[in-house]
Design an enzyme around this catalytic site. Sequence first.
Site, PDB file in Angstrom:
ATOM      1  N   HIS A  25       0.881  -1.255  -0.033  1.00  0.00           N
ATOM      2  CA  HIS A  25       0.017  -0.065  -0.106  1.00  0.00           C
ATOM      3  C   HIS A  25       0.769   1.357   0.009  1.00  0.00           C
ATOM      4  O   HIS A  25       0.747   2.147   0.941  1.00  0.00           O
ATOM      5  CB  HIS A  25      -1.120   0.004   1.101  1.00  0.00           C
ATOM      6  CG  HIS A  25      -0.743  -0.240   2.314  1.00  0.00           C
ATOM      7  ND1 HIS A  25       0.141   0.502   3.277  1.00  0.00           N
ATOM      8  CD2 HIS A  25      -1.338  -1.088   3.419  1.00  0.00           C
ATOM      9  CE1 HIS A  25       0.295   0.203   4.486  1.00  0.00           C
ATOM     10  NE2 HIS A  25      -0.725  -0.510   4.682  1.00  0.00           N
ATOM     11  N   HIS A  79      -5.658  -8.428  14.291  1.00  0.00           N
ATOM     12  CA  HIS A  79      -5.396  -7.307  13.225  1.00  0.00           C
ATOM     13  C   HIS A  79      -6.086  -7.518  11.987  1.00  0.00           C
ATOM     14  O   HIS A  79      -5.775  -8.671  11.363  1.00  0.00           O
ATOM     15  CB  HIS A  79      -4.035  -6.858  13.083  1.00  0.00           C
ATOM     16  CG  HIS A  79      -3.791  -5.732  12.177  1.00  0.00           C
ATOM     17  ND1 HIS A  79      -4.723  -4.670  11.854  1.00  0.00           N
ATOM     18  CD2 HIS A  79      -2.778  -5.303  11.479  1.00  0.00           C
ATOM     19  CE1 HIS A  79      -4.320  -3.837  11.132  1.00  0.00           C
ATOM     20  NE2 HIS A  79      -3.051  -4.199  10.770  1.00  0.00           N
ATOM     21  N   GLU A  81      -6.421  -6.152   9.098  1.00  0.00           N
ATOM     22  CA  GLU A  81      -5.904  -5.772   7.653  1.00  0.00           C
ATOM     23  C   GLU A  81      -5.640  -7.004   6.801  1.00  0.00           C
ATOM     24  O   GLU A  81      -5.170  -7.860   7.240  1.00  0.00           O
ATOM     25  CB  GLU A  81      -4.721  -5.069   7.608  1.00  0.00           C
ATOM     26  CG  GLU A  81      -4.266  -4.431   6.498  1.00  0.00           C
ATOM     27  CD  GLU A  81      -3.133  -3.388   6.325  1.00  0.00           C
ATOM     28  OE1 GLU A  81      -2.452  -3.004   7.687  1.00  0.00           O
ATOM     29  OE2 GLU A  81      -3.191  -2.513   5.524  1.00  0.00           O
ATOM     30  N   ASP A  83      -3.571  -8.366   4.849  1.00  0.00           N
ATOM     31  CA  ASP A  83      -2.407  -9.079   4.909  1.00  0.00           C
ATOM     32  C   ASP A  83      -2.472 -10.489   5.800  1.00  0.00           C
ATOM     33  O   ASP A  83      -1.502 -11.024   6.067  1.00  0.00           O
ATOM     34  CB  ASP A  83      -1.036  -8.280   5.025  1.00  0.00           C
ATOM     35  CG  ASP A  83      -1.088  -7.151   6.142  1.00  0.00           C
ATOM     36  OD1 ASP A  83      -2.206  -6.795   6.497  1.00  0.00           O
ATOM     37  OD2 ASP A  83       0.184  -6.931   6.445  1.00  0.00           O
ATOM     38  N   HIS A 144      -1.551  -1.168  14.054  1.00  0.00           N
ATOM     39  CA  HIS A 144      -1.660  -0.312  13.310  1.00  0.00           C
ATOM     40  C   HIS A 144      -3.111   0.333  12.913  1.00  0.00           C
ATOM     41  O   HIS A 144      -2.989   1.368  12.133  1.00  0.00           O
ATOM     42  CB  HIS A 144      -0.999  -0.907  11.864  1.00  0.00           C
ATOM     43  CG  HIS A 144      -1.034  -0.323  10.861  1.00  0.00           C
ATOM     44  ND1 HIS A 144      -1.378  -1.182   9.541  1.00  0.00           N
ATOM     45  CD2 HIS A 144      -1.161   0.762  10.294  1.00  0.00           C
ATOM     46  CE1 HIS A 144      -1.657  -0.210   8.505  1.00  0.00           C
ATOM     47  NE2 HIS A 144      -1.277   0.963   8.872  1.00  0.00           N
ATOM     48  N   ASP A 163       1.192  -6.234  14.122  1.00  0.00           N
ATOM     49  CA  ASP A 163       2.106  -5.543  13.104  1.00  0.00           C
ATOM     50  C   ASP A 163       3.223  -4.694  14.183  1.00  0.00           C
ATOM     51  O   ASP A 163       4.256  -4.549  13.726  1.00  0.00           O
ATOM     52  CB  ASP A 163       1.393  -4.181  12.574  1.00  0.00           C
ATOM     53  CG  ASP A 163       0.479  -4.488  11.367  1.00  0.00           C
ATOM     54  OD1 ASP A 163       0.992  -5.546  10.852  1.00  0.00           O
ATOM     55  OD2 ASP A 163       0.013  -3.668  10.691  1.00  0.00           O
ATOM     56  N   TYR A 191      10.181   0.189   8.444  1.00  0.00           N
ATOM     57  CA  TYR A 191       8.890  -0.262   8.680  1.00  0.00           C
ATOM     58  C   TYR A 191       8.206   0.729   9.521  1.00  0.00           C
ATOM     59  O   TYR A 191       6.975   1.144   9.224  1.00  0.00           O
ATOM     60  CB  TYR A 191       8.726  -1.583   9.475  1.00  0.00           C
ATOM     61  CG  TYR A 191       7.446  -2.108   9.784  1.00  0.00           C
ATOM     62  CD1 TYR A 191       6.849  -3.074   8.592  1.00  0.00           C
ATOM     63  CD2 TYR A 191       6.746  -2.100  10.844  1.00  0.00           C
ATOM     64  CE1 TYR A 191       5.392  -3.576   8.997  1.00  0.00           C
ATOM     65  CE2 TYR A 191       5.634  -2.462  11.124  1.00  0.00           C
ATOM     66  CZ  TYR A 191       5.134  -3.304  10.006  1.00  0.00           C
ATOM     67  OH  TYR A 191       3.823  -3.793  10.356  1.00  0.00           O
ATOM     68  N   HIS A 222       4.963  -9.810  10.975  1.00  0.00           N
ATOM     69  CA  HIS A 222       5.901  -9.587   9.855  1.00  0.00           C
ATOM     70  C   HIS A 222       7.387  -9.836  10.383  1.00  0.00           C
ATOM     71  O   HIS A 222       7.616  -9.344  11.460  1.00  0.00           O
ATOM     72  CB  HIS A 222       5.785  -8.337   9.263  1.00  0.00           C
ATOM     73  CG  HIS A 222       4.543  -7.871   8.615  1.00  0.00           C
ATOM     74  ND1 HIS A 222       3.916  -8.685   7.586  1.00  0.00           N
ATOM     75  CD2 HIS A 222       3.769  -7.035   9.136  1.00  0.00           C
ATOM     76  CE1 HIS A 222       2.643  -8.069   7.210  1.00  0.00           C
ATOM     77  NE2 HIS A 222       2.457  -6.940   8.118  1.00  0.00           N
TER      78      HIS A 222
HETATM   79 FE1  FEO Z   1      -1.545  -3.457   9.348  1.00  0.00          FE
HETATM   80 FE2  FEO Z   1       0.398  -6.168   8.377  1.00  0.00          FE
HETATM   81  O1  FEO Z   1      -0.970  -4.927   8.457  1.00  0.00           O
END
Ligand code: FEO
Length: 396
Positions: A25, A79, A81, A83, A144, A163, A191, A222
């Site tokens: 993104h 989370h 999102e 991903d 996040h 995140d 990051y 991640h």
């Molecule tokens: Fe806020 Fe890894 O997504």
Amino acid sequence: MQKAVKISDRVFWVGAVDWSLRYFHGYSTNFGTTYNAYLVLADKITLVDTVKKGFENEMMSRIKSVIDPSKIAYIVSNHSEPDHTGSLPETFLAVSPEKVFASQAGTKTLKNFFPSLDVQAVQDGESLDIGGARLSFYTTPMLHWPDSMATLLNPDKILFSQDAFGMHLASSERFDDELPKEVLVKRSAEYYANIITPYGKKVSETLERLVSLEFSCVAPDHGPVWRDMTCFSEILSLYSKWSKLEKKKKAVIVYETMWKSTEIMAKHFEDGLRQSGIHTAVVNMQSGNRSDLASELLESSALLAGSPTINNNAFPSLFDCLSYAKGLKFGVPYGAVFGSYGWSGEGTGQLKAYLESMSINVIAEIKAQYRPDEGTLEKCFEAGINIGQKINEGLG
Ligand code: FEO
């Protein structure tokens, strides 16, 4: 079959490595990433987070290397999102869990993405007995997304931080102590700069809360798992500095050039800053990108932007990277604008207005028709010294 990686006697990493990801993104992820999911073995076997859509087979294969996936009773979504939830519908179908848990805000977001999914809300501070182990949930809003939460597993003392404390780094290593410290710091900073910077106040509040918890391992969504707590405490202290937008004696020059006139001006600003003892990063938007600029801006005290005028405007690449940096709210105090032009010369004025809209004090605007003469280059050099002195005075 792809294999799970053991994190503790009870916990396995069952995520996916995305070696190919170069764009997240708007953020140029030059080193790929991982989507981490974790399998917790207890009476109620629990899957913490899932992976991006398209990686569900990899996750499922790793789960199968440990257990029959149909034995998973609970899924915790820290989370929402995509991903981390993109493969949630497929996982739900394959596993048929008894329950899916998310924060109160997470249930709403998940409902938005997946209207038919039944998700149960957990409250901030609530604990869930999974038989032989306990999960405790702590909301971490804006780290996040508003829905984000961290989950602490006891008695193992593993904090699943989603995140937070993650990085976009594809690697075969799964743990921090298997990677060089410089890589961990560099990728964490990149990051943080590109994802988390605008939410500093919330990050400070969340950090205070998380450090009061007792944990001996931090497993983000991640990048590597942090099991060297000495190393992690350094990252924690960097997060604290970054969340307060602490500055260094550092400046960033971002520019694009047409026939090298703007570039030679950039080099003279750089010389002036060096003369004042300021470390300067230079991003040429013909080879760099908006994420490079953002990563360099994290601890910088000045942003200098240069562009020739083309068709009555500054170069589009400058508006691209500046609008990205503006949204990230780095709180850079000082700036300058510069550039060459042929006949109209609107570029520098537009850059000045843009930097001022970012609350940057623009100390110099220098432009040159076609080719900067020695006097103009000297002005760039002097302006660099002047900005450097202001940085030195500001930081003491
Ligand atoms: Fe806020 Fe890894 O997504």
